[in-house]
Scaffold this active site. Structure first.
Site, PDB file in Angstrom:
ATOM      1  N   TYR A 118       0.845  -1.185   0.000  1.00 30.67           N
ATOM      2  CA  TYR A 118       0.000   0.000   0.000  1.00 30.67           C
ATOM      3  C   TYR A 118       0.887   1.244   0.000  1.00 30.67           C
ATOM      4  CZ  TYR A 118      -4.211  -2.775   0.942  1.00 30.67           C
ATOM      5  OH  TYR A 118      -5.260  -3.665   0.857  1.00 30.67           O
ATOM      6  N   GLU A 119       0.339   2.339  -0.496  1.00 30.15           N
ATOM      7  CA  GLU A 119       1.127   3.543  -0.730  1.00 30.15           C
ATOM      8  C   GLU A 119       1.728   4.137   0.539  1.00 30.15           C
ATOM      9  OE1 GLU A 119       0.363   7.897  -2.789  1.00 30.15           O
ATOM     10  OE2 GLU A 119      -1.034   6.260  -3.181  1.00 30.15           O
ATOM     11  N   SER A 120       1.197   3.797   1.698  1.00 32.33           N
ATOM     12  CA  SER A 120       1.736   4.317   2.951  1.00 32.33           C
ATOM     13  C   SER A 120       3.073   3.701   3.332  1.00 32.33           C
ATOM     14  CB  SER A 120       0.726   4.093   4.078  1.00 32.33           C
ATOM     15  OG  SER A 120       0.302   2.744   4.104  1.00 32.33           O
ATOM     16  N   GLY A 121       3.514   2.690   2.591  1.00 29.09           N
ATOM     17  CA  GLY A 121       4.806   2.082   2.860  1.00 29.09           C
ATOM     18  C   GLY A 121       4.733   0.719   3.511  1.00 29.09           C
TER      19      GLY A 121
END
Length: 267
Positions: A50-53
């Site tokens: 996911y883009e949050s890492g």
């Protein structure tokens, strides 16, 4: 098995496309549901990013956003956001980018920025986020969207993420490193690009859907593949797993949020 909804059929059809042990960069919403369903059924080794890492996350419920604590708590590890893009996505380590959008055109270009003129839009959407980079660099892209003539349009109000640009080899000429959108999963079936023109064409229908329904839901003259496959309904296991996932999600998200009390003496 009780009758399934088109929404459930769509999610299951998308999940079936995901191979085990693939690395998948996931968008929130429908893509997240499909990817986690795949993980809970035929693809237990899928690596979700996911883009949050969060890398290799295995949420028990569907996240509200990329910042949902469920993602970090169940991840194999968490890295800074720039590392996700630099060392994973742009380095070519993402097999599948799974995206949604408010609008898609006949060449798989996506809009998640505005509806109407950019300077004075009628609706301002969440925006690009990491979608342009995912669409540019992932080895292949899957898109999920409910099909209406407002969402499947002849011309985008704004191009947020590039698919095949103007078609006819335009993406290849641009030297974009990724493979582009290979499948668009809708609530009537599936579209895929024509090998020569890059235009999205009908390649598969749900067992209870028709060509007429598909053409009525798309805002351009929809072409048909030479052979149109039939997408089988969800199996009992697929449907039970999806419904259980959504039930857990509803129950979890309905609980009130309790923040820890501040220790005495702190502001």
């Amino acid at each position: 098995m009780s009758a399934c909804s088109r929404h459930e059929w769509m999610t299951v059809a998308a999940a079936r496309l995901l191979p085990n042990k693939s690395v998948c960069f996931v968008g929130i919403g429908l893509p997240s549901a499909a990817c986690n369903l795949a993980r809970l059924t035929h693809a237990p080794g899928i690596v979700l990013i996911y883009e949050s890492g969060t890398i290799g996350t295995r949420p028990d419920v569907l996240p509200l956003s990329i910042g949902d604590g469920e993602l970090a708590q169940t991840a194999a590890y968490v890295v800074p956001l720039p590392e996700v893009f630099s060392y994973y996505l742009q380095a070519g380590r993402v097999d599948i980018g799974f995206l949604g959008a408010a609008q898609i055109d006949r060449y798989g270009n996506l809009n998640s920025t505005v509806i109407g003129p950019y300077e004075q839009p009628t609706t301002r959407l969440p925006g690009a986020g990491g979608a342009p980079e995912i669409a540019m660099h992932a080895r292949q892209v899957f898109v999920m969207a409910k099909a209406t003539k407002r969402s499947f349009v002849e011309r985008l109000d704004f191009c947020t993420s590039a698919g095949y640009l103007d078609g006819h080899g335009a993406r290849a000429r641009s030297r974009a490193p990724g493979g582009g959108p290979r499948a668009v999963i809708t609530d009537f079936g599936m579209l895929a690009p024509h090998r020569e023109t890059d235009e999205l064409q009908l390649v598969a229908l749900f067992a209870d859907a028709s060509v007429e329904e598909a053409r009525a839901a798309v805002g351009w003259p929809l072409e048909l593949a030479d052979d149109i496959d039939t997408i089988a309904p969800p199996t009992p296991d697929e449907l039970d797993t999806l419904r259980a996932l959504r039930a857990r999600t509803r129950e979890t998200h309905a609980r009130p949020v309790h923040l820890p009390l501040q220790p005495e003496g702190l502001p």
